[in-house]
Every structure is written in structure tokens, then in C-alpha cells.
Scaffold this motif. Structure first.
Motif, PDB file in Angstrom:
ATOM      1  N   MET A   1      -5.189  36.222  31.064  1.00  0.00           N
ATOM      2  CA  MET A   1      -6.049  36.909  32.029  1.00  0.00           C
ATOM      3  C   MET A   1      -7.256  37.514  31.319  1.00  0.00           C
ATOM      4  SD  MET A   1      -5.251  40.235  34.440  1.00  0.00           S
ATOM      5  CE  MET A   1      -5.398  41.368  33.048  1.00  0.00           C
ATOM      6  N   ALA A   2      -8.432  37.290  31.855  1.00  0.00           N
ATOM      7  CA  ALA A   2      -9.642  37.906  31.316  1.00  0.00           C
ATOM      8  C   ALA A   2      -9.922  39.195  32.062  1.00  0.00           C
ATOM      9  CB  ALA A   2     -10.826  36.947  31.464  1.00  0.00           C
ATOM     10  N   LEU A   3     -10.367  40.192  31.338  1.00  0.00           N
ATOM     11  CA  LEU A   3     -10.728  41.468  31.958  1.00  0.00           C
ATOM     12  C   LEU A   3     -12.210  41.435  32.307  1.00  0.00           C
ATOM     13  CD1 LEU A   3      -8.791  44.007  29.689  1.00  0.00           C
ATOM     14  CD2 LEU A   3      -8.094  43.011  31.880  1.00  0.00           C
ATOM     15  N   LYS A   4     -12.503  41.266  33.580  1.00  0.00           N
ATOM     16  CA  LYS A   4     -13.888  41.182  34.031  1.00  0.00           C
ATOM     17  C   LYS A   4     -14.282  42.304  34.987  1.00  0.00           C
ATOM     18  CE  LYS A   4     -15.002  37.677  31.612  1.00  0.00           C
ATOM     19  NZ  LYS A   4     -15.935  37.896  30.460  1.00  0.00           N
ATOM     20  N   GLU A   5     -13.294  42.967  35.568  1.00  0.00           N
ATOM     21  CA  GLU A   5     -13.579  44.099  36.452  1.00  0.00           C
ATOM     22  C   GLU A   5     -12.616  45.237  36.130  1.00  0.00           C
ATOM     23  OE1 GLU A   5     -15.579  42.916  40.552  1.00  0.00           O
ATOM     24  OE2 GLU A   5     -13.496  42.237  40.446  1.00  0.00           O
ATOM     25  N   LEU A   6     -13.164  46.401  35.810  1.00  0.00           N
ATOM     26  CA  LEU A   6     -12.377  47.583  35.486  1.00  0.00           C
ATOM     27  C   LEU A   6     -12.653  48.668  36.510  1.00  0.00           C
ATOM     28  CD1 LEU A   6     -13.092  47.786  31.632  1.00  0.00           C
ATOM     29  CD2 LEU A   6     -11.308  46.462  32.799  1.00  0.00           C
ATOM     30  N   LEU A   7     -11.625  49.441  36.822  1.00  0.00           N
ATOM     31  CA  LEU A   7     -11.754  50.579  37.731  1.00  0.00           C
ATOM     32  C   LEU A   7     -11.162  51.792  37.041  1.00  0.00           C
ATOM     33  CD1 LEU A   7     -12.561  51.312  40.746  1.00  0.00           C
ATOM     34  CD2 LEU A   7     -10.093  51.209  41.191  1.00  0.00           C
ATOM     35  N   VAL A   8     -11.908  52.890  36.995  1.00  0.00           N
ATOM     36  CA  VAL A   8     -11.411  54.109  36.369  1.00  0.00           C
ATOM     37  C   VAL A   8     -11.399  55.231  37.389  1.00  0.00           C
ATOM     38  CG1 VAL A   8     -13.713  54.653  35.444  1.00  0.00           C
ATOM     39  CG2 VAL A   8     -11.694  55.753  34.461  1.00  0.00           C
ATOM     40  N   HIS A   9     -10.259  55.921  37.457  1.00  0.00           N
ATOM     41  CA  HIS A   9     -10.146  57.047  38.386  1.00  0.00           C
ATOM     42  C   HIS A   9     -10.917  58.245  37.837  1.00  0.00           C
ATOM     43  CE1 HIS A   9      -7.933  60.769  39.782  1.00  0.00           C
ATOM     44  NE2 HIS A   9      -8.492  60.290  40.873  1.00  0.00           N
ATOM     45  N   VAL A  10     -11.695  58.865  38.719  1.00  0.00           N
ATOM     46  CA  VAL A  10     -12.527  60.013  38.356  1.00  0.00           C
ATOM     47  C   VAL A  10     -12.155  61.186  39.254  1.00  0.00           C
ATOM     48  CG1 VAL A  10     -14.895  60.899  38.216  1.00  0.00           C
ATOM     49  CG2 VAL A  10     -14.414  58.498  37.647  1.00  0.00           C
ATOM     50  N   ASP A  11     -12.027  62.362  38.650  1.00  0.00           N
ATOM     51  CA  ASP A  11     -11.851  63.593  39.422  1.00  0.00           C
ATOM     52  C   ASP A  11     -12.600  64.709  38.710  1.00  0.00           C
ATOM     53  OD1 ASP A  11     -10.190  64.454  37.303  1.00  0.00           O
ATOM     54  OD2 ASP A  11      -8.375  63.795  38.339  1.00  0.00           O
ATOM     55  N   SER A  12     -12.364  65.942  39.107  1.00  0.00           N
ATOM     56  CA  SER A  12     -13.089  67.075  38.532  1.00  0.00           C
ATOM     57  C   SER A  12     -12.443  67.618  37.270  1.00  0.00           C
ATOM     58  CB  SER A  12     -13.196  68.200  39.573  1.00  0.00           C
ATOM     59  OG  SER A  12     -13.894  67.770  40.712  1.00  0.00           O
ATOM     60  N   GLY A  13     -11.358  67.015  36.824  1.00  0.00           N
ATOM     61  CA  GLY A  13     -10.648  67.494  35.653  1.00  0.00           C
ATOM     62  C   GLY A  13     -11.385  67.205  34.356  1.00  0.00           C
ATOM     63  N   ALA A  14     -11.069  68.003  33.335  1.00  0.00           N
ATOM     64  CA  ALA A  14     -11.712  67.856  32.031  1.00  0.00           C
ATOM     65  C   ALA A  14     -11.365  66.524  31.363  1.00  0.00           C
ATOM     66  CB  ALA A  14     -11.314  69.020  31.130  1.00  0.00           C
ATOM     67  N   ARG A  15     -10.199  65.938  31.686  1.00  0.00           N
ATOM     68  CA  ARG A  15      -9.779  64.702  31.028  1.00  0.00           C
ATOM     69  C   ARG A  15     -10.441  63.460  31.614  1.00  0.00           C
ATOM     70  NH1 ARG A  15      -7.741  64.794  26.143  1.00  0.00           N
ATOM     71  NH2 ARG A  15      -6.492  62.925  26.547  1.00  0.00           N
ATOM     72  N   THR A  16     -11.205  63.610  32.662  1.00  0.00           N
ATOM     73  CA  THR A  16     -11.953  62.462  33.184  1.00  0.00           C
ATOM     74  C   THR A  16     -12.820  61.848  32.096  1.00  0.00           C
ATOM     75  OG1 THR A  16     -11.990  63.089  35.523  1.00  0.00           O
ATOM     76  CG2 THR A  16     -13.848  61.813  34.728  1.00  0.00           C
ATOM     77  N   THR A  17     -13.426  62.674  31.268  1.00  0.00           N
ATOM     78  CA  THR A  17     -14.306  62.183  30.206  1.00  0.00           C
ATOM     79  C   THR A  17     -13.566  61.245  29.262  1.00  0.00           C
ATOM     80  OG1 THR A  17     -15.624  64.203  30.307  1.00  0.00           O
ATOM     81  CG2 THR A  17     -15.808  62.877  28.316  1.00  0.00           C
ATOM     82  N   GLU A  18     -12.314  61.577  28.921  1.00  0.00           N
ATOM     83  CA  GLU A  18     -11.535  60.767  27.988  1.00  0.00           C
ATOM     84  C   GLU A  18     -11.314  59.362  28.527  1.00  0.00           C
ATOM     85  OE1 GLU A  18      -9.654  60.360  24.280  1.00  0.00           O
ATOM     86  OE2 GLU A  18     -10.678  62.135  25.057  1.00  0.00           O
ATOM     87  N   ARG A  19     -10.858  59.254  29.766  1.00  0.00           N
ATOM     88  CA  ARG A  19     -10.575  57.919  30.304  1.00  0.00           C
ATOM     89  C   ARG A  19     -11.859  57.199  30.699  1.00  0.00           C
ATOM     90  NH1 ARG A  19      -8.304  61.571  33.993  1.00  0.00           N
ATOM     91  NH2 ARG A  19      -9.191  61.556  36.097  1.00  0.00           N
ATOM     92  N   ARG A  20     -12.893  57.936  31.103  1.00  0.00           N
ATOM     93  CA  ARG A  20     -14.184  57.311  31.410  1.00  0.00           C
ATOM     94  C   ARG A  20     -14.757  56.645  30.167  1.00  0.00           C
ATOM     95  NH1 ARG A  20     -18.520  61.589  31.888  1.00  0.00           N
ATOM     96  NH2 ARG A  20     -18.429  61.287  29.632  1.00  0.00           N
ATOM     97  N   ASP A  21     -14.767  57.357  29.046  1.00  0.00           N
ATOM     98  CA  ASP A  21     -15.320  56.787  27.818  1.00  0.00           C
ATOM     99  C   ASP A  21     -14.507  55.589  27.343  1.00  0.00           C
ATOM    100  OD1 ASP A  21     -17.249  58.733  27.949  1.00  0.00           O
ATOM    101  OD2 ASP A  21     -16.428  59.962  26.316  1.00  0.00           O
ATOM    102  N   LEU A  22     -13.193  55.651  27.536  1.00  0.00           N
ATOM    103  CA  LEU A  22     -12.357  54.515  27.166  1.00  0.00           C
ATOM    104  C   LEU A  22     -12.655  53.318  28.059  1.00  0.00           C
ATOM    105  CD1 LEU A  22     -10.118  53.469  25.357  1.00  0.00           C
ATOM    106  CD2 LEU A  22      -8.449  54.453  26.936  1.00  0.00           C
ATOM    107  N   ALA A  23     -12.878  53.565  29.348  1.00  0.00           N
ATOM    108  CA  ALA A  23     -13.233  52.480  30.262  1.00  0.00           C
ATOM    109  C   ALA A  23     -14.552  51.843  29.861  1.00  0.00           C
ATOM    110  CB  ALA A  23     -13.312  53.005  31.694  1.00  0.00           C
TER     111      ALA A  23
END
Length: 270
Positions: A1-23
Motif C-alpha cells: 500500500m502506498a501512502l498518498k493521503e494522510l489525515l491528522v486529528h486536530v484539537d485545541s490540546g498542546a499535543r496537536t503540534t506533535e502529531r501535526r509535525d509528524l504528519a
């Protein structure tokens, strides 16, 4: 499987930055499109009566969008943005599950009781219901990358096979892959199947794995897995997701308990 579309959950929490940057890092690595999915509870923490006003939620969503788009531009990416209209927890879970069916990999954060922006059961229900793999990022620690030191939990089940193949794109450039094969001590002669070699199957896909047989005993699968991850410095766990059972061959416990104890990013498939 090729990764061509990614979706990252975003909320108001401080950890959003961590998963956003990884995405964003994964989007650059795979040449994938990435979109943010803003979804939050209306309720204030665990309160059953407290609700945020619509204007407060609108401001939170707009602030999150501006931060997300600015970070995407800084990373050289054109990112999409989706906002789920506020509603009850069931509304949030069901619509997030549906949205995740239209992506190759969904990225979530581990539930953190200090910041109850989404229902605790969100990740568990989405993974089981969406039919797509999810990458869950711990609520503590820094994880600037994933897939350099991988630990795979394997028991030959349908869910484990699904996770193994969904995780291939993240394993192909790994420095090390440790394959933990969970088994119970045999109570009789082998069955009629020929010898099946999951490490050889991975090798056919360009992934070299160290095979380690693990007999389930006094130390349960959860502790065994997390201990081995600590020993190898794992930055990614790959495993099948089974509600009410959790890790391979685990009696009792649940997937939710694993999600509470995780110490490294986990790729889950059902």
C-alpha cells in the motif's frame, strides 16, 4: 500500500503540534497529501452539564486552522482542512470514523485525561470501524520521526496480518525491525499446515526482521511488548487491534488498556 493521503486529528490540546509535525514529515517522505480534521467535544472536560458556547468553539477552530495552515506553509506543503460541526460524543465518533475511510493513514493522539477534548473511546472505535490503519502518538514524549526502530506484535491473526501489511511503507527504511511472535506452549503435535515464515514474507517486501518467539506466561503480552520496545528504543509498534482482547493471546484486558499504557507511536489495524 502506498501512502498518498494522510489525515491528522486536530484539537485545541498542546499535543496537536506533535502529531501535526509528524504528519507533515510523513507527507514529505511519501509525497502524500495531508489534511487536518478538527473535531472536539462540546462538553467541558468530563462534565455532563457544562458546554462550551458556539462562539468559543468557532474561535478555537479558527485558531487551530490558522496554526495548521501556517505550519504547513513553513513545511512546504499545501494542506487541506476539515472542521466537524460540534455535537455530542457519538456524533464526533461516527463522523470521524466515516471520514477516516477516505484516507490511507489517520493520525491521532493518545487520550490524555488532563485534556479531554475528545471522547476517551474515540481512537478505539475509529480503528475498529473505519477499515483503515491509524497511527496513535503518545501523550508524553517527543517523536520527531517513526519507523526507524520498529517492533511488530505478531500472532498470525487476521488483525495482525492486516497491520503487518499496512505498516510496510513505514518499515521499508527501518534501521531495525523486531518481530515478536507471541505463542502459547504447544499442547500437541503440529497441525497440517507447512512451515510458515512471516520473516521471509517481510523479506520478500524488502524488510529485514529479527524474529523472536515469545511464549506467553507470567509476564503478559502488554508488559512483554512494552519492555522489548524500551530495550530496542522503538519509535513504532505495529499490531492488530482487537477490542476486548488487545494484544495477541491476551486473556482479559482490552485495546483501550493498551492505548493507556503505550510508550511509543502505535500503528493499529483491524
Amino acid at each position: 500500500m502506498a501512502l498518498k493521503e494522510l489525515l491528522v486529528h486536530v484539537d485545541s490540546g498542546a499535543r496537536t503540534t506533535e502529531r501535526r509535525d509528524l504528519a507533515f514529515l510523513l507527507a514529505r517522505r511519501f509525497g502524500a497529501q495531508v489534511s487536518g480534521w478538527f473535531a472536539e467535544n462540546e462538553a467541558l472536560g468530563a462534565s455532563l452539564v457544562g458546554r462550551r458556547g458556539r462562539s468559543d468553539m468557532d474561535r478555537a477552530a479558527e485558531a487551530a486552522r490558522l496554526a495548521f495552515e501556517a505550519s504547513a506553509r513553513a513545511a512546504g506543503l499545501e494542506a487541506g482542512w476539515w472542521r466537524l460541526e460540534p455535537g455530542e460524543p457519538r456524533h464526533l465518533i461516527d463522523h470521524t470514523t466515516i471520514r477516516c475511510r477516505y484516507t490511507d493513514l489517520a493520525i491521532f493522539g493518545q487520550h490524555d485525561d488532563r485534556e479531554s477534548w475528545v471522547p476517551e473511546e474515540l481512537v478505539e472505535e475509529v480503528v475498529v470501524g473505519c477499515g483503515r490503519p491509524a497511527l496513535v502518538v503518545p501523550a508524553f514524549g517527543r517523536f520527531p520521526d517513526v519507523g526507524k526502530r520498529v517492533v511488530v506484535a505478531w500472532d498470525g491473526s487476521r488483525e495482525a496480518a492486516r497491520a503487518l501489511h499496512d505498516g510496510l511503507p513505514l518499515m521499508r527504511e527501518a534501521q531495525s525491525v523486531t518481530l515478536l511472535a507471541f505463542q502459547r506452549p504447544s499442547a500437541g503435535p503440529p497441525g497440517p499446515l507447512p512451515h510458515l515464515d512471516v520473516a521471509a514474507h517481510l523479506a520478500a517486501h524488502g524488510v529485514t526482521a529479527r524474529y523472536e518467539r515469545v511464549f506467553v506466561g507470567e509476564l503478559g503480552p502488554t508488559d512483554t511488548l512494552l519492555n522489548r520496545c524500551a530495550e530496542v528504543g522503538a519509535d513504532l509498534i505495529v499490531m492488530g487491534a482487537r477490542p476486548q482482547r488487545g494484544l495477541p493471546l491476551q486473556d482479559g484486558g482490552s485495546l483501550r488498556e493498551l492505548l493507556r499504557q503505550m510508550t511509543a507511536p502505535v500503528l493499529l489495524s483491524h
